[in-house]
Design a protein around this motif. Structure first.
Motif, PDB file in Angstrom:
ATOM      1  N   PHE A  40      48.691  35.179  25.001  1.00 44.06           N
ATOM      2  CA  PHE A  40      49.547  35.160  25.851  1.00 44.06           C
ATOM      3  C   PHE A  40      49.383  33.897  27.007  1.00 44.06           C
ATOM      4  N   GLY A  41      48.275  33.192  26.487  1.00 43.50           N
ATOM      5  CA  GLY A  41      48.215  31.964  27.361  1.00 43.50           C
ATOM      6  C   GLY A  41      47.291  32.217  28.664  1.00 43.50           C
ATOM      7  N   PHE A  42      46.557  33.289  28.614  1.00 38.40           N
ATOM      8  CA  PHE A  42      45.706  33.717  29.807  1.00 38.40           C
ATOM      9  C   PHE A  42      44.148  33.272  29.221  1.00 38.40           C
ATOM     10  N   ASP A  43      43.454  33.192  30.542  1.00 38.39           N
ATOM     11  CA  ASP A  43      41.889  33.013  30.040  1.00 38.39           C
ATOM     12  C   ASP A  43      41.153  34.072  29.456  1.00 38.39           C
ATOM     13  N   PRO A  44      40.715  34.007  28.332  1.00 36.47           N
ATOM     14  CA  PRO A  44      40.013  35.309  27.853  1.00 36.47           C
ATOM     15  C   PRO A  44      38.971  35.796  28.415  1.00 36.47           C
ATOM     16  N   GLU A  45      38.381  34.995  29.353  1.00 29.81           N
ATOM     17  CA  GLU A  45      37.050  35.601  30.053  1.00 29.81           C
ATOM     18  C   GLU A  45      37.457  36.053  31.384  1.00 29.81           C
ATOM     19  N   LYS A  46      38.525  36.195  31.664  1.00 32.07           N
ATOM     20  CA  LYS A  46      39.102  36.534  33.051  1.00 32.07           C
ATOM     21  C   LYS A  46      40.024  37.872  32.939  1.00 32.07           C
ATOM     22  N   SER A  47      39.543  38.959  33.872  1.00 30.85           N
ATOM     23  CA  SER A  47      40.363  40.027  33.798  1.00 30.85           C
ATOM     24  C   SER A  47      41.097  40.333  35.153  1.00 30.85           C
ATOM     25  N   PHE A  48      42.030  41.003  35.251  1.00 28.86           N
ATOM     26  CA  PHE A  48      42.771  41.477  36.448  1.00 28.86           C
ATOM     27  C   PHE A  48      43.523  40.240  37.107  1.00 28.86           C
ATOM     28  N   VAL A  49      43.687  39.326  36.247  1.00 28.49           N
ATOM     29  CA  VAL A  49      44.660  38.111  36.529  1.00 28.49           C
ATOM     30  C   VAL A  49      45.946  38.092  36.988  1.00 28.49           C
ATOM     31  N   VAL A  50      46.465  37.832  38.235  1.00 30.18           N
ATOM     32  CA  VAL A  50      48.071  37.741  38.297  1.00 30.18           C
ATOM     33  C   VAL A  50      48.156  36.117  38.845  1.00 30.18           C
ATOM     34  N   PRO A  51      49.145  35.525  38.062  1.00 29.36           N
ATOM     35  CA  PRO A  51      49.450  34.180  38.445  1.00 29.36           C
ATOM     36  C   PRO A  51      50.176  34.205  39.591  1.00 29.36           C
ATOM     37  N   GLN A  52      49.940  33.317  40.608  1.00 27.33           N
ATOM     38  CA  GLN A  52      50.675  33.224  41.608  1.00 27.33           C
ATOM     39  C   GLN A  52      52.383  33.432  41.778  1.00 27.33           C
ATOM     40  N   GLU A  53      52.816  32.791  40.513  1.00 28.32           N
ATOM     41  CA  GLU A  53      54.356  32.642  40.590  1.00 28.32           C
ATOM     42  C   GLU A  53      54.815  34.017  40.164  1.00 28.32           C
ATOM     43  N   VAL A  54      54.060  34.713  39.458  1.00 29.03           N
ATOM     44  CA  VAL A  54      54.350  36.320  39.286  1.00 29.03           C
ATOM     45  C   VAL A  54      54.613  37.167  40.760  1.00 29.03           C
ATOM     46  N   TYR A  55      53.350  36.996  41.566  1.00 29.53           N
ATOM     47  CA  TYR A  55      53.617  37.418  43.056  1.00 29.53           C
ATOM     48  C   TYR A  55      55.077  36.845  43.397  1.00 29.53           C
ATOM     49  N   ASP A  56      55.095  35.732  43.490  1.00 25.54           N
ATOM     50  CA  ASP A  56      56.129  34.860  44.350  1.00 25.54           C
ATOM     51  C   ASP A  56      57.468  35.521  43.919  1.00 25.54           C
ATOM     52  N   MET A  57      57.733  35.655  42.536  1.00 26.84           N
ATOM     53  CA  MET A  57      58.981  36.031  41.908  1.00 26.84           C
ATOM     54  C   MET A  57      59.159  37.559  42.279  1.00 26.84           C
ATOM     55  N   TYR A  58      58.321  38.331  42.326  1.00 27.46           N
ATOM     56  CA  TYR A  58      58.513  39.798  42.382  1.00 27.46           C
ATOM     57  C   TYR A  58      58.442  40.015  43.972  1.00 27.46           C
ATOM     58  N   HIS A  59      57.787  39.488  44.725  1.00 28.41           N
ATOM     59  CA  HIS A  59      57.820  39.428  46.267  1.00 28.41           C
ATOM     60  C   HIS A  59      59.324  39.044  46.814  1.00 28.41           C
ATOM     61  N   LYS A  60      59.803  38.241  46.125  1.00 30.54           N
ATOM     62  CA  LYS A  60      61.118  37.679  46.356  1.00 30.54           C
ATOM     63  C   LYS A  60      62.122  38.978  46.198  1.00 30.54           C
ATOM     64  N   THR A  61      62.056  39.491  45.085  1.00 33.88           N
ATOM     65  CA  THR A  61      62.974  40.747  44.875  1.00 33.88           C
ATOM     66  C   THR A  61      62.596  41.647  45.676  1.00 33.88           C
ATOM     67  N   ALA A  62      61.219  41.890  46.112  1.00 29.56           N
ATOM     68  CA  ALA A  62      61.058  42.956  46.991  1.00 29.56           C
ATOM     69  C   ALA A  62      61.727  42.535  48.317  1.00 29.56           C
ATOM     70  N   ASP A  63      61.479  41.511  48.787  1.00 25.78           N
ATOM     71  CA  ASP A  63      62.120  41.006  49.960  1.00 25.78           C
ATOM     72  C   ASP A  63      63.818  41.267  50.045  1.00 25.78           C
ATOM     73  N   ALA A  64      64.319  41.061  49.019  1.00 26.69           N
ATOM     74  CA  ALA A  64      65.551  41.248  48.671  1.00 26.69           C
ATOM     75  C   ALA A  64      65.779  42.856  48.820  1.00 26.69           C
ATOM     76  N   GLY A  65      65.004  43.632  48.486  1.00 29.40           N
ATOM     77  CA  GLY A  65      65.301  45.127  48.657  1.00 29.40           C
ATOM     78  C   GLY A  65      64.941  45.603  50.072  1.00 29.40           C
ATOM     79  N   ALA A  66      64.329  44.756  50.644  1.00 34.62           N
ATOM     80  CA  ALA A  66      63.885  45.225  52.033  1.00 34.62           C
ATOM     81  C   ALA A  66      65.016  44.811  53.025  1.00 34.62           C
TER      82      ALA A  66
END
Lengths: 685, 685
Positions: free
Chosen positions: A280-306
């Motif tokens: 999936f193109g993620f660092d195999p050594e790291k766990s619980f990773v959330v790329p910032q662009e994912v937060y950004d996209m979803y928070h934008k949707t959440a803002d639209a909901g608000a």
């Protein structure tokens, strides 16, 4: 609009949160989240309207994960969109006192609408949520005020599709033409026993078509995001039918074991986890990773909901000025509080009033309060005339084109579907604007046990109107006569089991049931007539247990419920005449409510120094908590006229007196004779 | 052959017996018998093969009235064809201790195959009976010996069609291609709430088609006898699918209220009865009339059935000579007795053996006995790997054309259909050649409660393998952790609820379960490992309760089950070290079996003079019968590693010791301190 790289990243982020959380917990189900991440992304990001900062907004779209074992999918989504569910909560998956338990629990986790995991329940809850939306819209929407128009979305898997409760609910939803209900069937061909072909080869879509659903099929559920979007859009366009999308997915997508039972209920192995991350193109050594662009996209949707909620709030304010009364009503309902003074409508009775069956007394309560409590909706699993659940002027909840009801109808025709009724009621209650009551015979509440348990666990204010509560139903016989049923539900935490003895007690049961926001109630009601008691009042009965007949220097206390209280009161005379014994009588309509009173009160009802015998015409189990000896029925009943059945099993003044005498004799030499209320230590609660 | 006047007379005789019996009882359901008399006549007189003089003939056709409230139909047929059910029995309909109770009860009435009434159950029982036929045929039929080839016929109504249990069972039957199953759907459009259009507008036949059933439709079910006959014939010709006939009938045919809810569950009024009789050409002043020609016709059919049985007996004798071993096996199975010496295969354990989860111990029992007990068939509701219900060499019961099993397979894949599984097992057991065991999580036995109740009421030897029996299942959390479940089933009459503490107790549970011909059993088994106890043997555990650790001058008795017995034994040391108290420990794997021991024995296990505390990690309800104080869990559990969950709720040696100390102190001053076994009077049983 098309889908790009960030969409894929978001999908993989969801998948990997499920992989990492189950691995850390060394427990849980990664397979369903990995398979359903694509549809979740499309649904939550493109369609659903919600405000993570206010998960209680009434017109939010509802999401139900009926395959609740895949809850890491839901927890990941809640976290990513900005609900009050932190990365630490994700890391605490399946650990004690976390808000991320092994299956989703509505009461504990913001954004979880209903408690799921027991299969099929969530699907039926979703039908209830959609019915509540339709009923509330029918009640409150006005021209220019499309206040209540949310969708209910439900994910379900093969397991849910096999469960009878889901079949019942699907048939109900089809009949009711619930256009705002969209279910997505995760057709991954895998259940715990492996390939579903070993037990489940029916044509699921043909079945849903038979129920009257609109059916869609997306073949490439792992990758075809546009196809998923288009299918959901077409479902939204169908207004007079619920919709189902069959979505073929690969369970555990990305894992070396994808498509097998191996990824259903076990964390991935360490090397497989690395394999998935690399892929999936993620660092195999790291766990619980959330790329910032994912937060950004979803928070934008959440803002639209608000923002959507803000718009809605403005509309609701405008509604206040044009439809003041309706606004006040809806606003009040959302607080969970009943209208001021409603309880004044509750019927009261004098001892000289007629003997009446408690199922009829219950009907009188409904008749008396339905106007004062507009959020109360009643119904029955096809036993309306027997359960007495319908007030005379009730309008049925039906699609208007059927010609037999209206969307704002307050009487639900559940059909002979006890289990779905109970789970639908959980959904109705969870919506937030209604208090559902539903009837069946007490014996058949057992059919609904799986859902009743979830009423209790998820703190839903649901009323089970359970008539024909004992061998007193008579001729229908042992197949219909409850023996174990009250013991069963009394052993279930957080439910009040009422068995009122007369009219005042019946009113008390409704009073406590309706004012207990976080606890369901079961009312066990007779088919046969019961006399109005001398000592009963709503206030006394609201304590769960009280002294119905006090006596100085009593030799024995009889403690009883429902139809047997009157017989105990008759036995007082027999005991005096035959055995020269003085008898107190306690009526205990609800053990759970009695248990909640302070100890002084409870000891005053069942005091030290006097032997106590319980009398209830069913399993004695549980009565040892309140009595030294128990007179009950630990065998199946019999088919015959109810008085003959009572006589056969000696539930007569004489039968009671005989045993009471033995009890007095038996305990004469015991010093001190403690009340059963007196215990060595307290139970954990 | 055509139908003539006597056929019509027979049909009307059936109708009028139902009318007269419900009128005399002033209770019951005339509507369904009046509507279904025509199809009953065709089916019983033209198709069914049975011998009323020997209702136990193994290759008889089975008949199940799933809409059991219409039982006067069945009683009338049984009487008319010459079963041991007299006209006096018909007249005693719905009176105490009659063999004609309000709903059909298999255990009490000759010719009634299964106990029905609770809706949907009979339909699922019929699926079980058909599965048993297929499995038994697969096992015993040989070239030239078509020994087992009976049909199973089932009537069901709208109510059954709405119930989820019937949906589950229908999906199962379609998957299994049960060609010898023919169900007849009484499409009368009426249920208790009136016209079914208020709740039930699905396309039932399309749904059955989706399940893989062959579907027929007879439009004029009241009159078209030839059409009914032709449809049944076509169904018999379809060998690779179960069949359903939708038969449109008029409920209460002949009554002034025909076609309405008014004839469903109430006797006809006196003038209506006269009207019906006149219309049918019967004397309106006479009741319970059977024209001799009806008896004659039906007895001729019965004689043909008896002759068929004679033929079959000859075939079976010939089978004895050519297939001696199989003959002996089948003949033995029909007696209900297990093979001589089978119990020698039961595993035994020494205290030094490994700690093992009781679900694994159960698996070892199955592995050890499956060859010795060939009538044992196992299965699971899609939790095979978790329930450990499958021996390694098991063959699945599947239609051979699926490529994944055989008709003689002994492992059933029930799918995620707990309720149908239980009711199917009741049918499997009722067939007479099999002993079914089926697994699910203990918590989800509650989904099957309606059918478990009928296992008990109808005396079926059925084994429920209920794993993941407590908060000890850990991470899955409160949605899956039973609290009330054992109390529920312990309160149910005639079922043995086992919770074995180790390997010997697990073997004992199987020993008693398999040798109890008339009682179902539920085995509650752990997910987590349990140590092998010092004091356990199969013999001791077979008494239901026994002293696991005896001590001189004990201060307290701890009584416990399953996973908590080992912790109690650990607490003995804590109690001595911390509080200088001497502790006896009783293991009580099965209360019901313990209750059946003589009082001396029970008193020796829980003697007078010593306070007793129970320890079980679930509802304390029921434990007061065996203990003065109870340590349990009367709240919902928690999601986490099982040791953390146990610790949270103090089910540790320390938590037990602390409460035991309080118990000892509390009872110090009570004289005499009686054993809870000691009671003032005996319960009615």
């Amino acid at each position: 609009m098309g889908y790009g790289e960030v969409d894929q990243t978001a999908i993989n982020t969801i998948r990997l949160l499920a992989v990492d959380a189950t691995a850390k917990a060394n427990s849980g189900h990664p397979g369903a989240p990995m398979g359903m991440a694509p549809v979740s992304h499309v649904l939550f990001n493109k369609f659903m309207r919600f405000n993570p900062k206010n998960p209680d907004w009434v017109n939010r779209d509802r999401f139900v994960l009926s395959n609740g074992h895949g809850c890491m999918l839901q927890y990941a989504l809640l976290h990513l969109f900005g609900y009050a569910l932190s990365m630490d909560d994700i890391k605490a998956f399946r650990t004690i006192d976390s808000i991320t338990p092994g299956h989703p629990e509505a009461h504990d986790t913001p954004g979880v609408e209903v408690t799921t995991g027991p299969l099929g329940q969530g699907f039926a809850n979703a039908v209830g949520l959609a019915m509540a939306q339709a009923q509330t819209a029918g009640t409150f929407n006005k021209p220019g005020f499309d206040l209540i128009n949310n969708y209910t979305y439900c994910f379900f898997g093969d397991g849910c599709a096999m469960e009878g409760i889901a079949s019942e609910a699907a048939s109900t939803a089809g009949h009711l033409q619930l256009g705002n209900l969209i279910a997505i069937y995760d057709d991954n061909h895998i259940s715990i026993d492996g390939d579903t072909k070993c037990a489940f080869t029916e044509d699921v879509m043909k079945r849903f078509d038979a129920y009257g659903w609109h059916c869609e099929y997306v073949e490439k559920g792992d990758t075809d995001l546009q196809g998923i979007e288009d299918a959901i859009k077409r479902c939204q366009d169908v207004k007079d039918k619920p919709s189902v999308i069959k979505l073929t997915t690969t369970i555990g997508f990305g894992s070396q074991l994808q498509g097998t039972g191996g990824v259903h209920g076990n964390p991935l192995k360490a090397d497989d986890i690395k394999h998935v991350k690399k892929q999936f193109g993620f660092d195999p050594e790291k766990s619980f990773v959330v790329p910032q662009e994912v937060y950004d996209m979803y928070h934008k949707t959440a803002d639209a909901g608000a923002a959507a909620e803000q718009e809605w709030n403005k509309l609701f304010e405008k509604y206040a000025s044009e439809h003041k009364e309706a606004h006040t009503d809806l606003a009040r309902r959302l607080t969970g509080k009943l209208p001021e003074g409603w309880q004044k409508s509750l019927p009261t009775y004098k001892p000289t009033d007629d003997a009446i069956a408690s199922r009829k007394l219950s009907e009188s309560v409904l008749e008396a309060i339905y106007e004062a409590v507009p959020e109360l909706v009643s119904g029955s699993a096809d036993l309306t005339g027997s359960n007495n659940t319908r007030w005379k002027k009730a309008v049925d909840f039906q699609p208007p084109n059927t010609g037999i009801g209206q969307w704002n109808g307050r009487y639900m025709r559940y059909g002979v579907r006890e289990h779905a009724m109970a789970a639908i009621m959980n959904g109705l209650a969870a919506y937030g604007t209604l208090i559902p009551a539903g009837g069946t015979f007490l014996n058949f509440v057992s059919y609904a046990a799986g859902a009743v348990r979830l009423s209790a666990l998820s703190h839903q204010r649901v009323l089970y109107i359970a008539t024909h509560d004992s061998i007193g139903l008579g001729e229908d016989g042992p197949t219909h006569q409850p023996i174990e049923t009250l013991a069963h539900f009394r052993a279930l935490p957080n439910i009040m089991v009422w068995r009122p003895a007369d009219g005042n007690e019946c009113s008390a049961a409704y009073y406590v049931a309706l004012t207990s926001k976080e606890t369901p109630s079961l009312l066990a009601l007779t088919r046969q007539n019961l006399p109005q008691l001398e000592g009963s009042t709503i206030e006394k009965a609201s304590k769960g247990g009280y002294v119905a007949l006090e006596q100085e220097k009593a030799d024995i206390t009889l403690v009883s419920t429902g139809s047997e209280v009157g017989i105990c009161l008759e036995a007082v005379k027999t005991l005096k005449d035959e055995y020269n014994l003085t008898t107190r009588v306690v009526s205990m309509p609800c053990m759970e409510v009695f248990d909640a009173q302070d100890k002084d009160y409870r000891m005053s009802v069942i005091p030290d120094g006097i032997p106590t015998m319980s009398v209830e015409v069913m399993s004695t189990m549980g009565w040892e908590k309140y009595s030294h000896e128990q007179f009950g029925l630990n065998r199946f009943g019999a088919s015959g006229a109810y008085k003959d059945v009572y006589k056969k099993f000696e539930f007569t003044p004489e039968g009671i007196a005989k045993r009471a005498k033995k009890t007095v004799d038996f305990y004469k030499d015991v010093k001190p004779l403690r009340s059963p209320i007196n215990r060595a230590f307290l139970q954990l609660i």
